[in-house]
Design a protein around this motif. Structure first.
Motif, PDB file in Angstrom:
ATOM      1  N   VAL A  97      -0.181 -14.256 -34.222  1.00 59.54           N
ATOM      2  CA  VAL A  97      -0.390 -13.447 -33.020  1.00 59.54           C
ATOM      3  C   VAL A  97      -0.953 -14.300 -31.888  1.00 59.54           C
ATOM      4  CG1 VAL A  97      -1.627 -11.479 -32.035  1.00 59.54           C
ATOM      5  CG2 VAL A  97      -0.737 -11.348 -34.377  1.00 59.54           C
ATOM      6  N   LEU A  98      -1.939 -15.128 -32.200  1.00 60.91           N
ATOM      7  CA  LEU A  98      -2.625 -15.888 -31.155  1.00 60.91           C
ATOM      8  C   LEU A  98      -1.729 -16.941 -30.523  1.00 60.91           C
ATOM      9  CD1 LEU A  98      -5.198 -16.569 -29.610  1.00 60.91           C
ATOM     10  CD2 LEU A  98      -5.859 -18.081 -31.489  1.00 60.91           C
ATOM     11  N   LEU A  99      -0.996 -17.712 -31.301  1.00 60.87           N
ATOM     12  CA  LEU A  99      -0.207 -18.808 -30.736  1.00 60.87           C
ATOM     13  C   LEU A  99       0.874 -18.329 -29.771  1.00 60.87           C
ATOM     14  CD1 LEU A  99      -0.005 -21.205 -33.818  1.00 60.87           C
ATOM     15  CD2 LEU A  99      -1.356 -21.507 -31.737  1.00 60.87           C
ATOM     16  N   PRO A 100       1.637 -17.283 -30.081  1.00 59.85           N
ATOM     17  CA  PRO A 100       2.585 -16.776 -29.077  1.00 59.85           C
ATOM     18  C   PRO A 100       1.891 -16.281 -27.806  1.00 59.85           C
ATOM     19  CG  PRO A 100       3.177 -15.960 -31.253  1.00 59.85           C
ATOM     20  CD  PRO A 100       1.837 -16.612 -31.387  1.00 59.85           C
ATOM     21  N   ALA A 101       0.714 -15.675 -27.959  1.00 61.98           N
ATOM     22  CA  ALA A 101      -0.030 -15.215 -26.786  1.00 61.98           C
ATOM     23  C   ALA A 101      -0.457 -16.390 -25.918  1.00 61.98           C
ATOM     24  CB  ALA A 101      -1.248 -14.404 -27.224  1.00 61.98           C
ATOM     25  N   MET A 102      -0.791 -17.511 -26.537  1.00 62.12           N
ATOM     26  CA  MET A 102      -1.190 -18.695 -25.767  1.00 62.12           C
ATOM     27  C   MET A 102      -0.020 -19.263 -24.978  1.00 62.12           C
ATOM     28  SD  MET A 102      -3.739 -20.686 -28.420  1.00 62.12           S
ATOM     29  CE  MET A 102      -4.284 -21.834 -27.155  1.00 62.12           C
ATOM     30  N   LYS A 103       1.169 -19.196 -25.538  1.00 60.02           N
ATOM     31  CA  LYS A 103       2.345 -19.739 -24.853  1.00 60.02           C
ATOM     32  C   LYS A 103       2.768 -18.879 -23.668  1.00 60.02           C
ATOM     33  CE  LYS A 103       5.685 -21.560 -27.219  1.00 60.02           C
ATOM     34  NZ  LYS A 103       6.800 -21.757 -28.183  1.00 60.02           N
ATOM     35  N   ALA A 104       2.399 -17.605 -23.693  1.00 58.04           N
ATOM     36  CA  ALA A 104       2.880 -16.674 -22.666  1.00 58.04           C
ATOM     37  C   ALA A 104       2.433 -17.060 -21.262  1.00 58.04           C
ATOM     38  CB  ALA A 104       2.425 -15.255 -23.000  1.00 58.04           C
ATOM     39  N   GLY A 105       1.264 -17.673 -21.141  1.00 57.96           N
ATOM     40  CA  GLY A 105       0.743 -17.983 -19.814  1.00 57.96           C
ATOM     41  C   GLY A 105       1.107 -19.358 -19.298  1.00 57.96           C
ATOM     42  N   GLN A 106       1.877 -20.121 -20.061  1.00 57.42           N
ATOM     43  CA  GLN A 106       2.111 -21.508 -19.674  1.00 57.42           C
ATOM     44  C   GLN A 106       3.012 -21.660 -18.460  1.00 57.42           C
ATOM     45  OE1 GLN A 106       3.160 -23.735 -23.387  1.00 57.42           O
ATOM     46  NE2 GLN A 106       1.364 -24.928 -22.834  1.00 57.42           N
ATOM     47  N   ARG A 107       3.944 -20.746 -18.247  1.00 63.39           N
ATOM     48  CA  ARG A 107       4.843 -20.897 -17.102  1.00 63.39           C
ATOM     49  C   ARG A 107       4.069 -20.851 -15.787  1.00 63.39           C
ATOM     50  NH1 ARG A 107      10.411 -17.520 -15.590  1.00 63.39           N
ATOM     51  NH2 ARG A 107      10.732 -18.566 -13.577  1.00 63.39           N
ATOM     52  N   ALA A 108       3.212 -19.861 -15.640  1.00 66.45           N
ATOM     53  CA  ALA A 108       2.442 -19.753 -14.396  1.00 66.45           C
ATOM     54  C   ALA A 108       1.499 -20.947 -14.242  1.00 66.45           C
ATOM     55  CB  ALA A 108       1.649 -18.450 -14.378  1.00 66.45           C
ATOM     56  N   TRP A 109       0.945 -21.405 -15.345  1.00 61.45           N
ATOM     57  CA  TRP A 109       0.039 -22.557 -15.307  1.00 61.45           C
ATOM     58  C   TRP A 109       0.811 -23.823 -14.928  1.00 61.45           C
ATOM     59  CZ3 TRP A 109      -4.715 -23.464 -14.497  1.00 61.45           C
ATOM     60  CH2 TRP A 109      -5.402 -24.559 -15.026  1.00 61.45           C
ATOM     61  N   ARG A 110       2.013 -23.977 -15.476  1.00 63.20           N
ATOM     62  CA  ARG A 110       2.864 -25.120 -15.107  1.00 63.20           C
ATOM     63  C   ARG A 110       3.215 -25.078 -13.624  1.00 63.20           C
ATOM     64  NH1 ARG A 110       8.676 -24.029 -16.825  1.00 63.20           N
ATOM     65  NH2 ARG A 110       8.551 -22.944 -14.815  1.00 63.20           N
ATOM     66  N   ASP A 111       3.614 -23.909 -13.151  1.00 65.85           N
ATOM     67  CA  ASP A 111       4.078 -23.783 -11.767  1.00 65.85           C
ATOM     68  C   ASP A 111       2.943 -23.913 -10.752  1.00 65.85           C
ATOM     69  OD1 ASP A 111       6.584 -23.430 -12.802  1.00 65.85           O
ATOM     70  OD2 ASP A 111       6.642 -21.253 -12.492  1.00 65.85           O
ATOM     71  N   ALA A 112       1.705 -23.790 -11.190  1.00 70.42           N
ATOM     72  CA  ALA A 112       0.571 -23.908 -10.268  1.00 70.42           C
ATOM     73  C   ALA A 112       0.461 -25.297  -9.670  1.00 70.42           C
ATOM     74  CB  ALA A 112      -0.723 -23.546 -10.994  1.00 70.42           C
ATOM     75  N   ASN A 264      -5.672 -16.689 -22.217  1.00 69.40           N
ATOM     76  CA  ASN A 264      -5.255 -17.186 -23.523  1.00 69.40           C
ATOM     77  C   ASN A 264      -4.702 -18.601 -23.473  1.00 69.40           C
ATOM     78  OD1 ASN A 264      -5.961 -14.746 -24.821  1.00 69.40           O
ATOM     79  ND2 ASN A 264      -4.048 -13.826 -24.104  1.00 69.40           N
ATOM     80  N   LEU A 265      -4.716 -19.213 -22.287  1.00 67.53           N
ATOM     81  CA  LEU A 265      -4.397 -20.638 -22.193  1.00 67.53           C
ATOM     82  C   LEU A 265      -5.427 -21.479 -22.942  1.00 67.53           C
ATOM     83  CD1 LEU A 265      -3.308 -20.797 -18.461  1.00 67.53           C
ATOM     84  CD2 LEU A 265      -1.850 -21.354 -20.432  1.00 67.53           C
ATOM     85  N   VAL A 266      -6.618 -20.947 -23.169  1.00 69.55           N
ATOM     86  CA  VAL A 266      -7.641 -21.634 -23.966  1.00 69.55           C
ATOM     87  C   VAL A 266      -8.161 -20.642 -24.989  1.00 69.55           C
ATOM     88  CG1 VAL A 266      -9.835 -22.863 -23.964  1.00 69.55           C
ATOM     89  CG2 VAL A 266      -8.278 -23.133 -22.034  1.00 69.55           C
ATOM     90  N   ALA A 267      -8.166 -21.045 -26.240  1.00 69.93           N
ATOM     91  CA  ALA A 267      -8.605 -20.142 -27.306  1.00 69.93           C
ATOM     92  C   ALA A 267      -9.327 -20.933 -28.391  1.00 69.93           C
ATOM     93  CB  ALA A 267      -7.420 -19.378 -27.893  1.00 69.93           C
TER      94      ALA A 267
END
Length: 563
Positions: A97-112, A264-267
């Motif tokens: 559950v946790l690892l997919p949730a962590m990946k969900a926010g990476q696009r916005a973080w990358r695009d920042a 969830n980018l950091v857990a």
């Protein structure tokens, strides 16, 4: 949730600090935005120290709910080396559950983009710095460091290393421009023209495997290097040192939420007793970067088995000091005594082997035999630690039973030049406090070789008699090549010996300190200036920090358009 802090506000707040860090890693000069003296924290330091202690005490016996998805239970069980049961509970994660949730926010973080990521990381570091005294208590009561060392190494020095990693990450990401107009002349024909866009893209999820002795100092470089380059970061603390890194994750999640990014980018990945989730996590396909500090055996396992990830390891080595000659005998003895005593030798940079010519050394106080040098060093350590209050302030506490067992076994390996003694800490009577042991060995005897060529982590040093300076240099080369070294020291007034030692360290990629007799010690390194490890010998495959430490945490992806 709407962002409470905008990118513009963060850039205004933190860009000057980032710029100074960028300048400092270029010049390698001294600089730190984080004061290393308690007096800088409050009126006279004591008010903030008291507040920090109160904040730490308020955490004891509580549940640290980080609001992470996939929490399927609660774990704890930390006991301070000073004898206090912390009683703090942490979320245990269902990784599916946790690892997919962590990946969900990476696009916005990358695009920042690199700049926004950098200033968000600096805001996280500021929140941590605002709680420095609380972190000092948490580091002290998980690592066994004495308070002042826990405050400095676990607070400002760790924060410096985190900022240093952010600076290197920023440099590497902006080395390539965001866009380029590409035109190739074609003679009489129209030129070829393309518009190109270059984007740093993260590898995936970074895993930080924390250590018991320096949870923040060793944890922050990898954490912030991965985060600043666009990756999510999962922090797996050592089971005996969870609290400092859990507090770090808490601060990071708060800032990410306030800046409009996915927390969830950091857990945190705390584990049940005996669960041993590091191997499970390290081979998960979602984990693409691993930062590890700890034993050679597990570091080697990670390098061999975590094939899907970029693995950065700081393992173990046999640190050596060659004692050939000196023009400041008293200063040399004092410097070595402090280096051997600090934090009971529980540092990856503490000297283990002192290579001393059996015919003695030249000094400004006359020639000294091998026996006299070892006896004088023993007296210097005794003098440094003769007062119990000062000894407790330098030694801290033995971090685990394995260190104590190695210390007690060392006395049986050879002639004892300095016996270890037990010290009582009146504030923490359950703490295990021991002074260092120095054992005399012979570099020409095969029976002694097994002892001094193996790492003996803790307050154990070997005074190894060698045939000559040349013999010492040969042993040094062999030791670095076979076992690795985080640090090398040498004392010599002979230019030829100095050149020979330098050449070995250059060829074998080991960091060298020469003729230290003042307030700088071989087992200390300064962020922004000194490299911790080299990545070029078996002790570590990476250096803290350099370009290589950050550059492979992301790749640059190009999109071309017809102009």
């Amino acid at each position: 949730m709407a962002a409470e802090l905008t990118a513009h506000q963060l850039i205004d707040r933190h860009r000057p600090t980032l710029d100074q860090a960028l300048e400092t890693i270029r010049t390698r000069a001294y600089w730190s935005p984080h004061p290393e003296h308690p007096k800088a924290y409050g009126e006279n330091g004591s008010l903030d120290m008291a507040a920090g202690k109160a904040a730490f005490d308020a955490l004891l016996g509580t549940r640290l709910d980080l609001g992470q998805p996939g929490t399927d239970g609660w774990v704890g069980g930390e006991v301070s080396p000073y004898g206090i049961e912390l009683g703090v509970e942490y979320p245990h994660a269902d990784l599916d559950v946790l690892l997919p949730a962590m990946k969900a926010g990476q696009r916005a973080w990358r695009d920042a983009g690199a700049e926004v990521r950098a200033v968000v990381c600096l805001e996280i570091l500021k929140r941590i710095a605002d709680r420095t005294m609380e972190f000092a208590q948490a580091v002290m009561h998980t690592s066994g460091q004495a308070f002042m060392m826990a405050f400095q190494a676990g607070g400002p020095h760790a924060q410096d290393r985190g900022l240093e990693a952010v600076a290197y990450a920023y440099v590497e990401q902006v080395r390539t421009p965001d866009t380029a107009e590409w035109t190739k002349p074609q003679g009489k024909r129209d030129p070829l023209a393309l518009t190109k866009r270059f984007t740093p893209v993260p590898r995936g999820i970074g895993l930080v495997i924390g250590c018991n002795t320096f949870p923040t100092w060793n944890g922050y470089p990898g954490l912030f290097a991965s985060l600043a380059t666009g990756n999510a970061v999962l922090v797996k603390p050592h089971p005996r040192a969870v609290l400092p890194l859990a507090m770090t994750v808490q601060a990071a999640r708060d800032v990410l939420t306030e800046t409009g990014f996915d927390p969830n980018l950091v857990a945190l990945a705390a584990e049940r007793p005996g669960e041993g989730i590091a191997k499970t996590l390290a081979t998960r396909p979602e984990i693409r970067i691993i930062d590890y500090t700890g034993s050679t055996s597990f570091g080697d396992w990670l390098e061999a088995n975590a094939r899907q990830a970029q693995v950065f390891t700081e393992k173990a080595g046999v640190n050596t000091v060659i004692v050939d000659s000196t023009d400041d005998y008293k200063g040399m003895l004092a410097n070595l005594a402090f280096s051997l005593s600090l934090y009971s030798g529980q540092m990856c940079t503490t000297p283990q082997n002192l290579l001393i010519p059996r015919d003695g050394i030249r000094t400004d106080q006359g020639d000294r035999t091998y026996d006299e040098v070892t006896a004088d060093l023993a007296r210097a350590v005794d003098g440094l630690l003769g007062d119990d209050a000062r000894a407790n302030a330098l030694l801290g506490a033995i971090v685990n039973p394995d260190v104590k067992a190695r210390l007690e076994a060392a006395a049986g390996l050879g002639e004892v030049a300095l016996a270890s003694r037990e010290i009582t800490n009146p504030d923490f009577p359950d703490a295990t406090v021991r002074t260092p042991v120095i054992v005399k060995l012979d570099g020409a005897k095969p029976d002694d070789e097994a002892a001094y060529t193996s790492e003996c982590f803790g307050p154990v040093s070997f005074a190894v008699a060698v045939d000559s300076a040349g013999h010492a240099v040969d042993l040094l080369r062999h030791s670095i090549r076979e076992k690795g070294a985080m640090t090398v020291g040498a004392y010599t007034t002979d230019p030829e010996v100095e050149e020979a030692v330098q050449e070995v360290c250059l060829e074998e990629a080991a960091q060298l300190s020469l003729n230290l007799t003042g307030g700088v010690y071989v087992n200390q390194t300064a962020a922004f200036s000194d490299f911790h490890g080299s990545g070029g010998n078996p002790a570590a495959n990476a250096a803290l920090c350099d370009g290589a430490f950050v550059a492979n945490r992301f790749r640059v992806v190009e999109v071309r358009h017809q102009a």
